[in-house]
Enzyme design. Structure first.
Site, PDB file in Angstrom:
ATOM      1  N   GLU A 171      31.133   9.143  -2.329  1.00 39.34           N
ATOM      2  CA  GLU A 171      32.508   9.518  -2.659  1.00 39.34           C
ATOM      3  C   GLU A 171      32.562  10.763  -3.545  1.00 39.34           C
ATOM      4  O   GLU A 171      32.989  10.704  -4.702  1.00 39.34           O
ATOM      5  CB  GLU A 171      33.234   8.352  -3.339  1.00 39.34           C
ATOM      6  N   GLU A 372      31.273   1.106   2.896  1.00 45.68           N
ATOM      7  CA  GLU A 372      31.811   0.141   1.921  1.00 45.68           C
ATOM      8  C   GLU A 372      33.127  -0.390   2.449  1.00 45.68           C
ATOM      9  O   GLU A 372      33.930   0.354   3.006  1.00 45.68           O
ATOM     10  CB  GLU A 372      32.102   0.787   0.562  1.00 45.68           C
TER      11      GLU A 372
HETATM   12  C1  BG6 Z   1      34.092   2.556  -4.297  1.00 46.17           C
HETATM   13  C2  BG6 Z   1      32.920   3.001  -5.116  1.00 46.17           C
HETATM   14  O1  BG6 Z   1      35.128   3.460  -4.480  1.00 46.17           O
HETATM   15  O2  BG6 Z   1      34.707   1.361  -4.572  1.00 46.17           O
HETATM   16  C3  BG6 Z   1      32.298   1.921  -5.976  1.00 46.17           C
HETATM   17  O3  BG6 Z   1      31.935   3.623  -4.342  1.00 46.17           O
HETATM   18  C4  BG6 Z   1      33.368   1.013  -6.530  1.00 46.17           C
HETATM   19  O4  BG6 Z   1      31.515   2.547  -6.970  1.00 46.17           O
HETATM   20  C5  BG6 Z   1      34.088   0.359  -5.361  1.00 46.17           C
HETATM   21  O5  BG6 Z   1      32.888   0.057  -7.445  1.00 46.17           O
HETATM   22  C6  BG6 Z   1      35.174  -0.645  -5.714  1.00 46.17           C
HETATM   23  O6  BG6 Z   1      36.216  -0.046  -6.425  1.00 46.17           O
HETATM   24  P1  BG6 Z   1      36.573  -0.490  -7.890  1.00 46.17           P
HETATM   25  O7  BG6 Z   1      37.399   0.580  -8.478  1.00 46.17           O
HETATM   26  O8  BG6 Z   1      37.309  -1.771  -7.770  1.00 46.17           O
HETATM   27  O9  BG6 Z   1      35.263  -0.626  -8.572  1.00 46.17           O
END
Ligand code: BG6
Length: 478
Positions: A171, A372
């Site tokens: 990201e 993800e």
């Molecule tokens: C993604 C990232 O945006 O989402 C992670 O690559 C992150 O590092 C994950 O932990 C979940 O989002 P958040 O803000 O709930 O941690």
């Protein structure tokens, strides 16, 4: 409601992701090895949920043998994490490796391979060394691009024999958007020009690392150098031209700013014109654009969590307001939307299919995978059964629905290589820390970080052994 059963192709990745800083903890870290996130946490502990941050995380650095065994149990075919740039080196200018940390990476990779789980490694998941932020302004500087290439060279030299799939950034848009565009994170400076400069330098750094990877022969040996992006699947409020235009601009500023240069080798001409018009054009030269043109990535991971919705802007800007892409759009909330209330994100599994259509249309030659996708839920211990196992049926449904759309797209010919869940275990998030739990495996932070598989871990394991997805689909979400 209809019951659906779908075969999962034998080569389809069923994995999970995490990152170094969100799991490892600081144990063994030496003075001068802080990352940007570490100094933010040290400075502003109060903005992190319950004051918890990366200091201990899940203590993966000591507990990886146990965690890798759990990965095996949960049926992961692949595991993605990062090498922490700020810890891998002792001297970022000379690229002198910290042998102690490097040995840990070696052993951890060996353990993964021993269990038959393929590693996928990012060179950066927000782990910019703090001294490079302080000395050079971070990705503001072309010197940091050079130092990143030196770092990558050391990493490939050590681990290219064990890792085939590499990614420059996770990201790449996120840090500077939170810091310089919206001034929500340390050092809280609203500066749209810096935002764009960081964007460009991360594109350039990716192309430079692809160049290095190819020139050093790792591509010929079967390796690949990619990037993990987080394009937001953007829907206009309505089909009216003004709403569609808002979505078009949003897509240009936040999605195509990385997708086009990294996958096609070229920035959208319209974006360049807009940046000039709003006086936030970045500093670049033709040699840099040429490198970007010649070295697109070999594959791309897409982090897909929620749909993004916009409508035509209703506000007015005045001459004192610095340019922000929101000049062209307003956010829009769909009435009656399905929500993950813990995280405040809309749930719309079809984003996966819509993204697949877009990949087919705009980037037809690029292999991609869901890097993800996941569901962060607060107070998950409320869902424990008598044996103390979290009954996370909501997560199972969430994964199943998103996977359904990925498999459907693949059946129809999309170059979708697989699905990876965020995250393998619960881990630390920026600011939200352990508030929202994402894992297949619970981390009990009140009891020595005890690991305990959730119901979803066994479900994921069955998915992986039977290679069949079975789910009941609510027809309204099809
Ligand atoms: C993604 C990232 O945006 O989402 C992670 O690559 C992150 O590092 C994950 O932990 C979940 O989002 P958040 O803000 O709930 O941690």
């Amino acid at each position: 409601m209809s019951k659906v059963s779908m075969p999962i192709p034998a080569d389809f990745i069923l994995g999970a992701a995490a990152s170094a800083w969100q799991t490892e903890g600081w144990s063994g870290k030496k003075p001068g090895q802080d990352s940007y996130l570490d100094i933010w946490y040290k400075q502003d502990r109060h903005v992190w949920h319950n004051g918890v941050g990366p200091a201990v995380a899940t203590d993966f650095i000591h507990r990886y043998p146990e965690d890798v065994a759990l990965m095996k149990l949960a049926g992961l075919t692949h595991y993605r994490t990062s090498i922490n740039w700020s810890r891998f080196l002792l001297d970022y200018e000379q690229a002198i490796v910290d042998e102690e940390y490097a040995l840990y990476i070696d052993k951890f990779l060996d353990e993964l391979l021993r269990q038959g789980i393929e590693p996928m490694i990012c060179l950066e998941h927000y782990e910019l060394p703090a001294v490079l932020l302080e000395k050079y302004g971070g990705w503001q500087s072309k010197q940091v691009v050079e130092l990143f290439v030196r770092y990558a060279e050391q990493v490939f030299a050590r681990y290219a024999g064990k890792v085939k799939r590499w990614y420059s950034f996770n990201e790449p848009i996120v840090v500077q958007t939170r810091v310089y565009l919206d001034a929500l994170r340390y050092p809280y400076e609203q500066n749209t020009h810096k935002w764009m400069q960081w964007n460009h330098h991360k594109n350039l750094a990716t192309a430079r690392v692809v160049q290095l990877f190819e020139q050093q022969g790792y591509r010929r040996e079967g390796g690949s150098m990619g990037v993990i992006l987080n394009p937001e699947v953007t829907y206009p409020r309505s089909s009216a031209p003004h709403d569609r235009l808002a979505a078009h601009y949003y897509d240009l500023f936040y999605n195509r700013v990385f997708l086009d240069p990294l996958l096609l080798g070229e920035y959208p001409a319209e974006l360049i014109e807009l940046l000039a018009k709003h006086q936030v054009a970045w500093d670049y030269d033709d040699r840099e654009l040429d490198i970007i043109r010649r070295y697109p990535v070999h594959e791309v991971g897409l982090n897909l969590y929620y749909p993004h919705r916009v409508k035509a802007p209703s506000h007015q800007w005045n001459e004192h307001t610095p340019f922000h892409p929101a000049y062209y759009y307003d956010p829009f909330e769909l009435p009656g939307r399905r929500m993950n209330k813990s995280r405040g994100w809309e749930i719309q599994p079809k984003i996966v299919y819509d993204m697949a259509q877009r990949m087919n249309r705009d980037y037809p030659n690029m292999p991609w995978f869901i890097a993800e996708n996941g569901m962060g839920i607060e107070n998950e211990t409320d869902f424990k059964n008598q044996e103390g196992e979290i009954q996370d049926d909501y997560r199972i449904d969430f994964i199943a629905e998103h996977l359904y759309w990925a498999l459907k797209a693949r059946e129809e010919g999309a170059k979708c290589l697989g699905y990876m869940l965020w995250a393998f275990t619960d881990n630390v998030s920026p600011m939200n820390a352990f508030k929202n739990r994402y894992g297949l495996i619970e981390i009990d932070i009140d009891h020595q970080l005890r690991r305990q598989p959730k119901k979803s871990a066994a479900w994921f394991g069955r998915l992986s052994t039977t290679r069949t997805l079975t789910l009941t689909l609510d027809d309204q979400y099809k």
